[in-house]
Motif scaffolding. Structure first.
Motif, short mmCIF file in Angstrom:
data_model
loop_
_atom_site.label_atom_id
_atom_site.label_comp_id
_atom_site.label_asym_id
_atom_site.label_seq_id
_atom_site.Cartn_x
_atom_site.Cartn_y
_atom_site.Cartn_z
N LEU A 111 -6.05 2.80 8.73
CA LEU A 111 -6.53 1.44 8.50
C LEU A 111 -6.57 0.66 9.82
O LEU A 111 -7.55 0.00 10.15
N ILE A 112 -5.46 0.76 10.54
CA ILE A 112 -5.34 0.04 11.82
C ILE A 112 -6.31 0.63 12.84
O ILE A 112 -7.01 -0.09 13.56
N ILE A 113 -6.35 1.96 12.88
CA ILE A 113 -7.19 2.61 13.89
C ILE A 113 -8.66 2.30 13.64
O ILE A 113 -9.42 2.03 14.56
N ARG A 114 -9.04 2.28 12.34
CA ARG A 114 -10.43 2.03 12.04
C ARG A 114 -10.82 0.63 12.49
O ARG A 114 -11.85 0.41 13.10
N ARG A 115 -9.90 -0.32 12.21
CA ARG A 115 -10.15 -1.70 12.59
C ARG A 115 -10.30 -1.81 14.11
O ARG A 115 -11.19 -2.47 14.63
N SER A 116 -9.40 -1.14 14.87
CA SER A 116 -9.43 -1.20 16.33
C SER A 116 -10.67 -0.52 16.86
O SER A 116 -11.32 -1.01 17.78
N ARG A 143 0.83 -1.20 0.00
CA ARG A 143 0.00 0.00 0.00
C ARG A 143 0.86 1.26 0.00
O ARG A 143 0.61 2.20 -0.76
N LEU A 144 1.88 1.25 0.87
CA LEU A 144 2.74 2.42 0.95
C LEU A 144 3.49 2.62 -0.37
O LEU A 144 3.64 3.75 -0.84
N ALA A 145 3.92 1.47 -0.95
CA ALA A 145 4.72 1.55 -2.17
C ALA A 145 3.90 2.12 -3.31
O ALA A 145 4.42 2.85 -4.16
N ILE A 146 2.61 1.79 -3.35
CA ILE A 146 1.82 2.29 -4.47
C ILE A 146 1.12 3.60 -4.13
O ILE A 146 0.16 3.99 -4.77
N GLY A 147 1.58 4.25 -3.05
CA GLY A 147 1.16 5.64 -2.88
C GLY A 147 0.33 5.97 -1.67
O GLY A 147 -0.02 7.13 -1.47
N ALA A 148 0.00 4.97 -0.85
CA ALA A 148 -0.75 5.30 0.37
C ALA A 148 0.16 6.11 1.29
O ALA A 148 1.36 5.84 1.37
N THR A 149 -0.42 7.07 1.99
CA THR A 149 0.39 7.83 2.95
C THR A 149 0.46 7.03 4.24
O THR A 149 -0.42 6.20 4.51
N PRO A 150 1.51 7.27 5.06
CA PRO A 150 1.58 6.61 6.37
C PRO A 150 0.30 6.87 7.16
O PRO A 150 -0.19 6.01 7.87
N PHE A 151 -0.25 8.05 6.99
CA PHE A 151 -1.47 8.40 7.71
C PHE A 151 -2.61 7.45 7.33
O PHE A 151 -3.35 6.96 8.18
N ALA A 152 -2.69 7.15 6.03
CA ALA A 152 -3.76 6.26 5.56
C ALA A 152 -3.59 4.86 6.14
O ALA A 152 -4.56 4.20 6.51
N VAL A 153 -2.33 4.42 6.22
CA VAL A 153 -2.07 3.09 6.77
C VAL A 153 -2.43 3.06 8.25
O VAL A 153 -3.05 2.12 8.75
N ARG A 154 -2.05 4.11 8.95
CA ARG A 154 -2.40 4.20 10.37
C ARG A 154 -3.91 4.17 10.55
O ARG A 154 -4.44 3.52 11.43
N ALA A 172 2.75 0.83 12.23
CA ALA A 172 2.29 0.54 10.88
C ALA A 172 2.63 1.70 9.95
O ALA A 172 3.06 1.49 8.81
N GLY A 173 2.50 2.94 10.45
CA GLY A 173 2.81 4.10 9.64
C GLY A 173 4.28 4.20 9.30
O GLY A 173 4.66 4.81 8.30
N ARG A 174 5.12 3.59 10.15
CA ARG A 174 6.56 3.73 9.96
C ARG A 174 7.18 2.62 9.12
O ARG A 174 8.38 2.58 8.95
N ILE A 175 6.33 1.70 8.67
CA ILE A 175 6.87 0.60 7.87
C ILE A 175 7.62 1.16 6.66
O ILE A 175 7.12 2.05 5.97
N ARG A 176 8.83 0.67 6.45
CA ARG A 176 9.60 1.13 5.29
C ARG A 176 9.34 0.16 4.16
O ARG A 176 9.84 -0.97 4.16
N ALA A 177 8.56 0.65 3.24
CA ALA A 177 8.06 -0.22 2.18
C ALA A 177 9.19 -0.92 1.45
O ALA A 177 9.16 -2.13 1.23
#
Lengths: 897, 122
Positions: free
Chosen positions: A822-827, A809-820, A886-891
Motif C-alpha cells: 500500500l505504502i510502496i504503491r503510493r510512493s 487492515r492487519l486485524a481483519i486479515g491483510a498481510t504485512p506484505f499487503a500493507v507494505r 508499516a508492515g511491522r505495525i502490531r495491530a
C-alpha cells in the motif's frame, strides 16, 4: 524510550512556601500545647506558654520563607541546566535511534546553510568592499557601441572628441594596456604597463603611497608610477626608488611614485574584468593619447585603430542619465563630422561598479535565489522528518507527561532536539562554506582566480551563518513543537494515531513538494552526469602532443634585438643552442604561439592555381612559425617530407609544412608535398612550397577539433615574441634558473615570461569544466538527498498518520506484505510523476547545456537512463524504511490504544 | 559542657548557630523527626539552657535543608495534621561526624587549658 528512572520532579515548581511554613509552625505549637496540657496546665495557659516558648511566629516564618525562596531559585537554575543536558542526551539518543534521518537532516542542513554562508561571504566581497578610488560611485566607463558589439574600445580621435564634447563629466582618461620589459635595477622582467591620459590619477582620486603621481598638463612625460607589487618584488620596497630611472621597452623613465597596496586597476574588457593588473603607469603620448606596445607615435589622431578603454567622473550635479543623453548627442555630432569612421557608432556610459562586478552581481542574484530555494526546501524537509518523528513518539512523550513532565517541558525537549540537529548542521556548514569559497572563484574565472574578490570566512560571515542557523532551528523546531502543543500532550496516549482531518489538504502540498524535489534531482543530476561525462571525454582527448616534462616560457624581444627577422632568428637560434647544451634538456624548440592556451594566429591563403575568392570568403588556416626541432620537442610527428631547417633563410625559397587536416581539406586528392600556396590574398604575396606533412594537434584546446594549419620556418616568418618548449629529463621546474641564465647569456636585457609546463596549461584548460562538473554534481547530490529525504518524510508521516487504519487492515486479515505494498504503491506514484516531471524539464532545459558539453549529447540515452535509475532507486530506498515500519505495525497494540 | 553557663546570656543565641546546627544533626541521627521533636530533644539534653525560643530552630533547619544536609517530607501526624519530618542526608551524616570530632578536639584542648596549674617561672 528512556530506561532511566523517570526524572525526579521535586514539588518546587509551584509550591506555596508561606502555607507550608505556617502549617509547620501551627503543628509545632499544637504539639507543644498538648504536651503542656498533659503535664497539668489548663488549656488557656498551655496555649499561652506554648506560644511564648516558640517566640516571634511572624519573624520565624518570614526568615524561613526567605531561606526557602533563595534555595528554590538556586534549585531551579541547576535543574534548568540538568534538563538541557537531559534533552540533549535524549536528542542524541533519538539521533542514534534513527541515524539515517539524523544524518540526512544534518547533511542537507550543512549543504544548505553552507551554500548560504559561502554566497554571503562572496557577495560581501563583491558588493560591499569599497573600491580603492575616491567617491567611486561617480566614476563611469566610456565605451563605443556599434551594430556588432555593445561595448567596444575607442579610437584616439574619438577619445579626444568626447573629452571636448562632454560637459557633464569632469575629466576623461584613456587607458591602453600592454606588456613590456623592464630593465635596470636587476634582471629584465616582463610586466603589464598601462599608458594612461594625464588626469587618470586625479580622476580616480587615488593618492600614492610614496612620492607623487602625474597630473594634467605636466610637461615631463618620461616618468612612471609603479604598483606596490612591483615595488616590493623588484625594488625590495625601497623608498629611494623614487627619483631613480628604470627602462621600459627601451625608454628610460624616472620613477615618481609608488601606489598603495590597496590600489588596483583591473584590465577591463568589454565583458567584465580581466585579471592582468598594470604594474607600471606611464603618461600618454602626444595629445594625451595613450599609446600601445609599439610606442608613442606622432602625427595626427588615429580614427581607425580602436584600442582605448576610458574612464570618466560625472561632474558635480550631473546624473548618469544626463551624461548619457549628452554623450548620445555628441556621438551624433561626431558621426556627422567623420562619416567614414564614426558613422553608426554610439557612446555608452557604464557605472564603474557595474562594469567591474555587473556580471558577477547577476550571477550572485541567480545563485542566491537558488540557495534560498534550497534552504526553504531543506527546512520543509527537516520539519517533515521532525514532525513525523515526534508524531511517531507520541506514546513516549505521553508517558513522560504522565510521569510529571509539563507540556512546556516536553515542547522544550522537542525544540532542543531540533536545535541539536541544526547545530550539527551548522558545524558542517562551516566546512561546506570553506570548501565553496575555495572553489567558487575558480569557477567564475580560471586564470588568476586568486585575484578575484574572494570572500573570507570572517566574523560577519560567521554571524550570518549563526543567524541563519538560529532562524532555521527556530523554524524547524517550532512546527513539531506546535504539533505537540496542538495535539494536547495530555491526550497523547489516548489519541495516538488518530487521523488528522486537516492533513488531507496539506498532504497534497507535501506530495507536490516531493514530486518537485524528485524532478529537481533528475534535472540537477542529468546536468552533473553529462558534465562529468564530458569532462572525462575532454581529459581523454588525444591532443597530438606529448605534454610530459615539457617546460614552456615566452620571450618578447625588445630594443634592437626585435627589429628584424635576422636579429630575431639569430637570438632564438643562439638561445636554443645554449639550452640544448644544458644537462637535463632532451629537446628544445620555439614557436610563435603555444598550442593549448596560446594565441590563435591565422592567415588567409589561396592554393596556387585557383582563382581568388571574393572578399570575405578566403580560405583561412591556423598559422604557426617554428624552429627546427620544435616538432620533436612537443611530440608531433613528421608524416612525409622534411622538417624546417636553418637553411630556410629569408633569402632561400619560402617553404611551409601543413598538417593532416589542411592536407585533407585542401589537397584531398593529391600529395601535398610539392604543392604551393599563396599567403594573403593579393598576387604580390609570396608563394610558399609545401615541403612536409605533420600530424594534427588540438591547438585551441581539447574541446575544439584540430584546425587546418600551416607551419612556416621562424627564419622566414618571424615574431618578436616566441614561445620556448623544452623537453627535460628532470622535473621541468628545477631547470627554470638554467633557462633564465641561458637567455641572459645571449642578451641580458631580455626577459622570460609565462614560465609554466604544458601539463599545467592543459590542467588550466580543464579546470573550468572540472569545477563546473563538481559544483553541479554537489548540487545534484544535494537535490537527490532532498528528494529522498522528502519522500521518506512524507511516507513516514503517512504511515504514522494511518497507523490506526493499517492496524485495522492487519486485524481483519491483510498481510504485512499487503500493507507494505500500500505504502510502496503510493510512493511509487509520486516517484514516477517526479521522474516524468524531471525528464520533461530536462527535455526542455537540456539544450541550454549543449554548448558546455563535449563528446556527449544532452539527451544521451545512457546517461539519461542511468540518472533516472539512480533517482528511482534512491527514492525507493527512502520509502523502504517507512514501508517496513508499516508492515511491522502490531495491530493489537495499536487498536488497544 | 563546661562553657555553657557563660553562653547562657540570652542575647548571644546567634553565636550558637553553629552549635545548634550540630545539635539538630545529632537529633536526627537516630531517624526522622519533626521540628517539635527536635526542639524537645534539645531542651531535654541541654536542660533548657540552649534553646530559649523554640522558633529559632526553624531557620536553622531550613538553612540545613538548603545546604543539602537534611531533607524533609510531609507526613500526617496521629491527630491528622500535616507535619514536616526532617531526616539526615548522607552529607548531613558526614557533616555530623566531622562536627563531633572537631568539638571533642576543641573541648579537650580548652579543658586542658582551664585545668592547667600556674606555670613555674624559670
Amino acid at each position: 524510550m528512556s530506561n532511566e528512572p523517570p526524572h525526579e520532579r521535586p514539588d518546587f515548581w509551584s509550591p506555596d512556601l508561606e502555607r507550608d511554613i505556617s502549617d509547620e509552625i501551627a503543628a509545632h505549637v499544637e504539639m507543644a500545647e498538648r504536651d503542656l496540657q498533659r503535664s497539668g496546665f489548663n488549656p488557656r495557659d498551655a496555649a499561652d506558654r506554648a506560644r511564648a516558648r516558640f517566640g516571634d511566629v511572624r519573624r520565624v516564618s518570614a526568615e524561613c520563607v526567605a531561606i526557602d525562596r533563595a534555595w528554590l531559585k538556586e534549585q531551579r537554575r541547576s535543574h534548568m541546566w540538568a534538563d538541557l543536558r537531559d534533552d540533549i542526551r535524549m536528542a542524541v539518543r533519538g539521533g542514534r535511534r534513527s541515524p539515517l534521518a539524523a544524518l540526512v537532516i544534518v547533511f542537507s542542513l550543512a549543504l544548505g546553510l553552507g551554500a548560504g554562508a559561502a554566497l554571503f561571504s562572496l557577495a560581501r566581497g563583491v558588493l560591499v568592499r569599497p573600491l580603492p578610488y575616491g567617491d567611486a560611485d561617480r566614476l563611469v566607463f566610456v565605451w563605443s557601441t556599434t551594430d556588432r558589439t555593445a561595448r567596444d574600445t575607442l579610437t584616439p580621435g574619438r577619445l579626444i572628441d568626447l573629452r571636448h564634447a562632454l560637459t557633464s563629466v569632469d575629466g576623461l582618461a584613456g587607458i591602453s594596456q600592454f606588456s613590456a620589459n623592464i630593465t635596470g635595477g636587476g634582471e629584465s622582467t616582463r610586466v603589464n604597463v598601462a599608458s594612461v591620459s594625464s588626469p587618470f590619477f586625479d580622476l580616480l582620486r587615488a593618492t600614492p603611497h610614496v612620492g607623487g603621481v602625474f597630473h594634467s598638463g605636466a610637461p615631463d612625460r618620461l616618468v612612471v608610477v609603479i604598483s606596490h607589487t612591483l615595488w616590493v618584488d623588484r625594488f625590495a620596497a625601497n623608498p629611494s626608488i623614487v627619483g631613480q630611472s628604470i627602462v621600459i621597452n627601451g625608454v628610460g623613465r624616472r620613477v615618481i611614485g609608488v601606489m598603495p597596496e590597496t590600489f588596483t586597476w583591473p584590465s577591463i574588457g568589454p565583458a567584465g574584468v580581466g585579471v592582468l593588473r598594470p604594474d607600471a603607469f606611464v603618461p600618454a603620448g602626444p595629445d594625451d593619447v595613450p599609446f600601445t606596445a609599439a610606442g608613442a607615435t606622432e602625427g595626427g589622431l588615429d580614427r581607425r585603430a580602436s584600442y582605448l578603454r576610458a574612464v570618466a567622473r560625472l561632474a558635480d550635479g550631473a546624473t548618469l542619465e544626463q551624461a548619457q543623453q549628452e554623450a548620445a548627442l555628441a556621438a551624433a555630432r561626431i558621426a556627422a563630422m567623420y562619416p567614414d569612421t564614426d558613422a553608426g557608432v554610439g557612446v555608452l556610459l557604464v557605472p564603474l561598479r557595474q562594469q567591474f562586478f555587473g556580471r558577477l552581481e547577476n550571477y550572485l542574484r541567480v545563485v542566491g535565489g537558488a540557495v534560498a530555494m534550497v534552504l526553504i526546501v531543506v527546512c520543509v524537509n527537516v520539519i517533515h522528518l521532525l514532525v513525523a518523528q515526534t508524531a511517531g513518539r507520541q506514546t513516549e512523550l505521553g508517558i513522560r507527561h504522565a510521569l510529571g513532565a509539563t507540556p512546556g517541558r516536553i515542547i522544550r525537549q522537542v525544540l532542543t532536539e531540533a536545535a541539536v540537529l541544526v547545530t550539527l548542521g551548522t558545524a558542517g556548514a562551516v566546512l561546506v562554506a570553506l570548501w565553496a569559497q575555495r572553489v567558487f572563484p575558480v569557477f567564475v574565472s580560471v586564470r588568476g582566480a586568486e585575484r578575484l574578490p574572494s570572500g573570507a570566512f570572517d566574523l560577519p560571515v560567521a554571524l550570518f551563518l549563526a543567524a541563519l542557523g538560529g532562524t532555521t532551528a527556530v523554524i524547524c523546531g517550532a512546527f513539531p513543537a506546535w504539533h505537540v502543543a496542538r495535539g494536547g500532550v495530555g491526550r497523547m496516549i489516548a489519541s495516538q494515531g488518530s487521523r488528522n482531518v486537516r492533513g488531507v489538504a496539506t498532504r497534497r502540498v507535501r506530495e507536490g513538494l516531493v514530486v518537485a524535489e524528485i524532478g529537481l534531482a533528475v534535472v540537477a543530476l542529468m546536468g552533473a552526469a553529462l558534465l562529468l561525462q564530458s569532462f572525462r571525454a575532454l581529459s581523454n582527448v588525444d591532443l597530438g602532443l606529448d605534454t610530459t616534462r615539457l617546460l614552456t616560457f615566452n620571450v618578447g624581444l625588445t630594443g634592437a634585438r626585435g627589429e628584424s627577422t635576422a636579429t630575431r632568428s639569430a637570438f632564438f637560434r643562439d638561445v636554443l643552442d645554449v639550452i640544448r647544451a644544458q644537462p637535463g634538456v632532451e629537446f628544445a624548440g620555439v614557436a610563435a604561439t603555444l598550442p593549448i592556451g596560446g594565441d590563435d594566429f591565422s592567415s588567409t591563403f589561396t592554393v596556387d592555381g585557383s582563382s581568388l575568392p571574393p572578399a570575405g570568403q578566403e580560405h583561412r588556416a591556423g598559422m604557426q612559425a617554428i624552429s627546427p626541432g620544435y616538432l620533436t620537442a612537443v611530440g608531433m610527428r613528421l608524416l612525409a617530407g622534411r622538417d624546417v631547417r636553418d637553411g630556410d633563410t629569408a633569402e632561400a625559397p619560402h617553404v611551409a609544412l601543413v598538417n593532416q587536416t589542411f592536407a585533407a581539406r585542401y589537397f584531398p586528392a593529391a600529395d601535398p608535398i610539392g604543392q604551393r600556396i599563396r599567403l594573403g590574398r593579393s598576387a604580390d604575396d609570396p608563394l610558399v612550397a609545401v615541403v612536409g606533412l605533420v600530424s594534427d594537434v588540438r591547438h585551441l584546446g581539447p574541446s575544439e577539433p584540430a584546425r587546418a594549419e600551416f607551419y612556416l620556418p621562424y627564419t622566414q616568418r618571424s615574431f618578436r615574441t616566441m614561445a620556448f618548449v623544452v623537453r627535460t629529463s628532470l622535473e621541468p621546474e628545477g631547470i627554470v634558473p638554467v633557462m633564465r641564465s641561458a637567455v641572459h647569456r645571449v642578451d641580458a636585457d631580455q626577459a622570460l615570461a609565462n614560465v609554466t609546463t604544458m601539463d599545467a596549461l592543459v590542467e588550466q584548460v580543464l579546470a573550468r569544466p572540472k569545477m563546473l562538473s563538481s559544483i553541479v554534481l554537489s548540487f545534484g547530490v544535494l537535490a537527490l538527498t532532498l528528494a529522498v529525504m522528502g519522500i521518506y518524510g512524507v511516507m513516514a508521516w503517512t504511515v504514522t498518520e494511518r497507523r490506526q487504519e493499517m492496524a485495522v487492515r492487519l486485524a481483519i486479515g491483510a498481510t504485512p506484505f499487503a500493507v507494505r505494498r500500500l505504502i510502496i504503491r503510493r510512493s511509487a506514484r509520486l516517484v514516477v510523476v517526479g521522474l516524468v516531471v524531471g525528464a520533461s524539464a530536462w527535455a526542455l532545459l537540456g539544450r541550454s547545456l549543449e554548448a558546455m558539453l563535449f563528446g556527449v549529447s544532452p539527451l544521451d540515452p545512457m546517461v539519461c537512463g542511468a540518472v533516472t535509475a539512480v533517482v528511482m532507486i534512491a527514492a525507493m530506498l527512502g520509502v523502504a524504511i517507512p514501508a517496513t515500519r508499516a508492515g511491522r505495525i502490531r495491530a493489537a497494540e495499536v487498536l488497544r490504544g | 559542657m563546661p562553657i555553657m553557663p557563660i553562653m547562657s546570656d540570652r542575647t548571644s543565641i546567634d553565636l550558637l548557630q553553629g552549635t545548634l546546627a550540630t545539635l539538630i544533626l545529632k537529633s536526627l541521627s537516630w531517624g526522622p523527626r519533626h521540628g517539635y521533636g527536635i526542639a524537645r530533644w534539645v531542651a531535654e539534653v541541654t536542660g533548657d539552657e540552649l534553646l530559649v525560643e523554640e522558633g529559632s530552630l526553624y531557620p536553622a533547619l531550613h538553612r540545613l535543608q538548603a545546604r543539602g544536609l537534611v531533607t524533609s517530607a510531609w507526613t500526617t501526624s496521629d491527630t491528622g495534621r500535616r507535619v514536616r519530618a526532617y531526616s539526615l542526608t548522607p552529607q548531613g551524616r558526614q557533616q555530623l561526624r566531622a562536627e563531633v570530632t572537631r568539638w571533642i578536639t576543641f573541648s579537650a584542648a580548652v579543658s586542658r587549658a582551664l585545668d592547667a596549674r600556674r606555670p613555674r617561672l624559670a
